[in-house]
Enzyme design. Structure first.
Site, short mmCIF file in Angstrom:
data_model
loop_
_atom_site.label_atom_id
_atom_site.label_comp_id
_atom_site.label_asym_id
_atom_site.label_seq_id
_atom_site.Cartn_x
_atom_site.Cartn_y
_atom_site.Cartn_z
N ASP A 162 16.72 8.20 -10.37
CA ASP A 162 16.25 6.63 -10.05
C ASP A 162 15.51 6.16 -11.20
O ASP A 162 14.66 6.98 -12.09
CB ASP A 162 15.44 6.28 -8.68
CG ASP A 162 15.63 4.99 -8.15
OD1 ASP A 162 15.96 4.15 -9.03
OD2 ASP A 162 15.44 4.83 -6.97
N CYS A 163 15.53 4.92 -11.55
CA CYS A 163 15.02 4.49 -13.03
C CYS A 163 13.32 4.89 -13.02
O CYS A 163 12.58 4.25 -12.34
CB CYS A 163 15.06 3.11 -13.09
SG CYS A 163 17.04 3.03 -13.36
#
Length: 808
Positions: A326-327
């Site tokens: 996830d970012c």
């Protein structure tokens, strides 16, 4: 000092490479080669890498590059490409922005795109892979996942995926989209307060996994290649990603946020609930990517846990693809979780060795080279990650092209077929919760319609989050205007509805109309990513609006609720002035049309709730941060989801009415299953309630069985009403009661069937015994238990036992 000299050398070399590129890109005199590659570097590459004319324009000999030899296997080609890169070049390909390698003819590529319920322009600021402009002004925005799931229609789920991937390929051809999409969200709604419920397929792991595998197949499958035996070479239409792995379902609740939350999970719950949708997504959907989540699980960041990534995803489930974060997850590990008090190089080494291939962020790009130089990770780990990434791009035709999609263009985005599909998806998902012989309305009799409430003129609200720019909107007032003369009053200024000054005009409109539609609910200011709920009530004065309008209305009042999670509308359920209630989720760009079509009977609703609607006092019974699904008697915590909660609810999981009536009849059933064991198949013990009968062989590990046995039965479904309609036949398994801590029941199958008025259909189920009757014991083993599993059809209209026994 020697280490510092090495680091200085690395940074110097990297700076030299970057500086050389900077000078080349800013030169006042540009060759054809520079112009073509500059177009590649702009992030709008829309052709294919190994195109001979392209290499000629770049001044490169394509025959010198084995990775462009289409006669070679993908893994060989990927290795050749990676082996040609320097360390400095390799690390620049490990982020969501892969910068490319000009000297190899490798263009820049943006990995991050979203396609949760249509193409979205969410992405890296300043370098989005998917974007809209005058050339492509929008894409079809389907209902949010929670509503589409309510259709319980597997073919619909796959068809939407096919439509979305067609639009993605068309936009790629136009230089407006990528080929890798980080969707769907397959987290289970363990707690009804979760803000991201709208993105998910609900609270049942089997439903979530079934939705995921169908949607992923729709996105990824290339017609005619679905059964390719070598899955590492199976062509992809686009690449999908199942996220967020794992045990991720707390975003921001009373100060507890997803970045710092440590999910303390029992292994039994992990196997039974949190991992199962991901396992189905990989094994049944053959998804080509999995995203790890921000949270920790039992102390370990998910993106740094080799057990979760290497051992389970790759080892047990055999992922054919890549694992991405996830970012900014690595930054979260560093700054928010302060895990092991790592330096950046330590953090990237840990996650790379755990099996993380791609960093959505810049930590890999900025620090992995140093981590190698410092001896904290091997270059071979980088090579492995890059090979995983490039094999997926090869399967996508990024290197060789995909001729079957070459003709797709602007006319294939926002086509009438896709807009009609969005309308149909919303219709199929809408759930009829209450009907006192009022719906459908007769447009011959209802000439005037008061349409009031904060969602009466909804547009953006209907497409939820991870939405792009829709093709168009049909709001509720526009939809209803096709059936009757509409008098629109807001009733509330917005969803918050913080003052009641607009209630009276809505009451006045209701007094004069033949019927009144009150559209209320929630929106992204109440439930969203990074925003969990603290109660299940309608915001502000919405309840007052409903009560006062229904008290004075001349005609019948129909309540329509837009939300993802359940709302405690027990007051409306019990109010005789409110004749009917519909739940419409967030119904997409054509939601207003779909709602009106249902209200006026053009479509007979057949949706079923994919989450339980609890009374508001459920929020006082247990904290959102308590992960166990089973009741915790010592703390007075009730169970979670329909599988373990035995209290009363506003509406249960799977609830939904129709304008007609259906009856069920069991036509045939296989009621016993005896499995012969060999000397290598051993019995496993289970915990039983005191005094209960314990079979000689209580259970056998699923992994020790051939799992070829099936449970088969046929149900007759008769439409005994006066209207055509679709019925979802839902089948549950209730494990042997004497075994402790098993689910009350669990969904094991469902089928959607259309039955004309007065007609009947035979619905046949053939369920794999291992997949349908298994339980997860307290030791986290998946076992097939001996004894009677009760097969329950619908809400208990029909049930019959299936006796399982073992013998040598």
């Amino acid at each position: 000092m020697a280490g510092k000299l090495v680091l200085l050398f690395y940074f110097t070399m990297t700076l030299a490479v970057v500086s050389a590129r900077h000078v080349a890109s800013n030169s006042t005199t540009k060759s054809t080669k520079d112009v073509v590659f500059q177009d590649d570097m702009a992030g709008n590459f829309s052709g294919y890498v190994c195109d001979p004319p392209r290499y000629k324009n770049l001044g490169l000999d394509i025959k010198a590059f084995a990775f462009c030899d289409s006669s070679l296997p993908y893994d060989v080609r990927a290795k050749d490409l990676v082996d040609r890169m320097t360390l400095a070049e390799k690390v620049r390909q490990l982020g969501d922005t892969a910068y490319g390698v000009p000297r190899l003819g490798l263009p820049k590529y943006e990995w991050w795109s979203e396609a949760l319920h249509g193409l979205s322009d969410v992405g890296q600021s300043g370098s989005k892979a998917t974007f809209f402009d005058d050339i492509v002004p929008g894409a079809t925005s389907f209902p949010t996942v929670i509503l589409t799931t309510a259709s319980f229609n597997e073919s619909l789920w796959k068809t939407i995926g096919q439509a979305v991937s067609t639009e993605a390929r068309a936009m790629y051809n136009l230089g407006h989209a990528g080929l890798t999409y980080w969707s769907p969200n397959v987290n289970v709604v363990r707690d009804p307060r979760w803000g991201r419920t709208l993105e998910t397929p609900g609270e049942d792991p089997f439903t979530v996994g079934t939705y995921a595998s169908n949607y992923v197949r729709g996105l990824q499958d290339v017609e005619g290649t679905e059964n390719t035996t070598d899955l590492d070479s199976r062509p992809l239409k686009v690449s999908a990603c199942c996220k967020h792995y794992a045990a991720y379902d707390v975003d921001n609740w009373l100060g507890v946020d997803r970045y710092r939350f440590d999910a303390r999970v029992r292994e039994q719950d992990m196997v039974e609930t949190f991992l199962r949708p991901f396992e189905m997504c990989i094994k049944d959907g053959d998804v080509s990517s999995v995203m790890c989540s921000y949270n920790r699980v039992n102390g370990l960041p998910t993106c740094a846990d080799p057990k979760l990534l290497k051992d389970i995803i790759r080892g047990e489930w055999k992922l054919h693809g890549y694992i991405n974060s996830d970012c900014d997850s690595i930054e979260v590990i560093m700054d928010d979780q302060k895990w092991l008090s790592d330096e950046p190089e330590d953090a990237v080494a840990q996650v790379l060795k755990a099996g993380l291939d791609l960093d959505c962020g810049n930590y890999y790009t900025d620090y992995t080279g140093n981590a190698v130089v410092q001896g904290k990770v091997r270059e071979a780990e980088i090579d492995r990650a890059l090979r995983n990434l490039y094999v997926v791009l090869l399967r996508l035709g990024f290197f060789d092209g995909s001729p079957q999609y070459k003709s797709l263009g602007k006319d294939d985005v926002c086509s009438k077929e896709h807009i009609d599909l969005a309308t149909e998806a919303a219709r199929q998902g809408i759930v009829l919760l209450k009907n006192n012989k009022t719906l459908p309305l007769d447009h011959q009799k209802v000439k005037t319609l008061a349409v009031v409430g904060p969602h009466a003129n909804a547009t953006d609200v209907m497409i939820g989050n991870y939405a792009g720019v829709p093709c168009q909107f049909t709001s509720p007032i526009d939809g209803f205007a096709k059936y009757a003369q509409v008098k629109y009053k807001m009733g509330c200024g917005d969803v918050a509805c913080k003052n009641d000054s607009l209630v009276f005009p809505a009451m006045q409109a209701a007094k004069k109309a033949d019927a009144t539609i009150v559209l209320v609910g929630l929106d992204l200011t109440v439930e969203a990513e990074s925003l969990d709920r603290t109660d299940f009530l309608l915001p502000g004065y919405q309840t007052q609006l409903i009560n006062q309008v229904s008290a004075v209305a001349k005609g019948p009042v129909i309540l329509v609720v837009m939300s993802a999670g359940g709302v405690d509308i027990s007051f409306a359920k019990d109010d005789p002035n409110i004749k009917a209630i519909l739940w419409a989720g967030y119904p997409g760009e054509e939601g207003g049309q779909a709602i009106a079509d249902v209200v006026f009977g053009k479509y007979n609703p057949g949706g079923r709730l994919p989450v339980t609607w609890f009374f508001n006092n459920y929020t006082d019974m247990l904290p959102m941060t308590s992960l166990p699904l089973r009741p915790i008697d010592s703390l007075g915590y009730p169970g979670r989801t329909y599988k373990f909660f035995n209290g009363s609810t506003v509406y249960p999981f799977g609830y939904g009415l129709s304008y007609t009536q259906f009856s069920y009849k069991l036509l045939s059933a296989k009621r016993s299953l005896h499995i012969s064991l060999d000397k290598l198949q051993h019995c496993r013990d289970l915990n039983y309630t005191e005094g209960a009968y314990k079979p000689p062989c209580p259970a056998v590990l699923i992994n020790d069985l051939a799992c070829n046995d099936t449970v088969e039965f046929t149900v007759g479904v008769q439409n005994i009403g006066t209207q055509d309609g679709s019925e979802t036949v839902m089948v549950y398994g209730a494990p042997p009661r004497a075994i402790t801590d098993v689910p009350i029941k669990q969904l094991i199958g469902f089928q959607k069937v259309f039955v004309p008025a007065g007609g009947s259909k035979e619905v046949r189920f053939v369920l794999n015994a291992c997949k349908s009757l298994f339980i997860v014991d307290y030791k986290a083993n998946q076992v097939l238990p001996a004894g009677e599993t009760n097969i329950v059809i619908g809400d208990g209209v029909i049930s019959f036992p299936v006796e399982v026994s073992f013998g040598h």
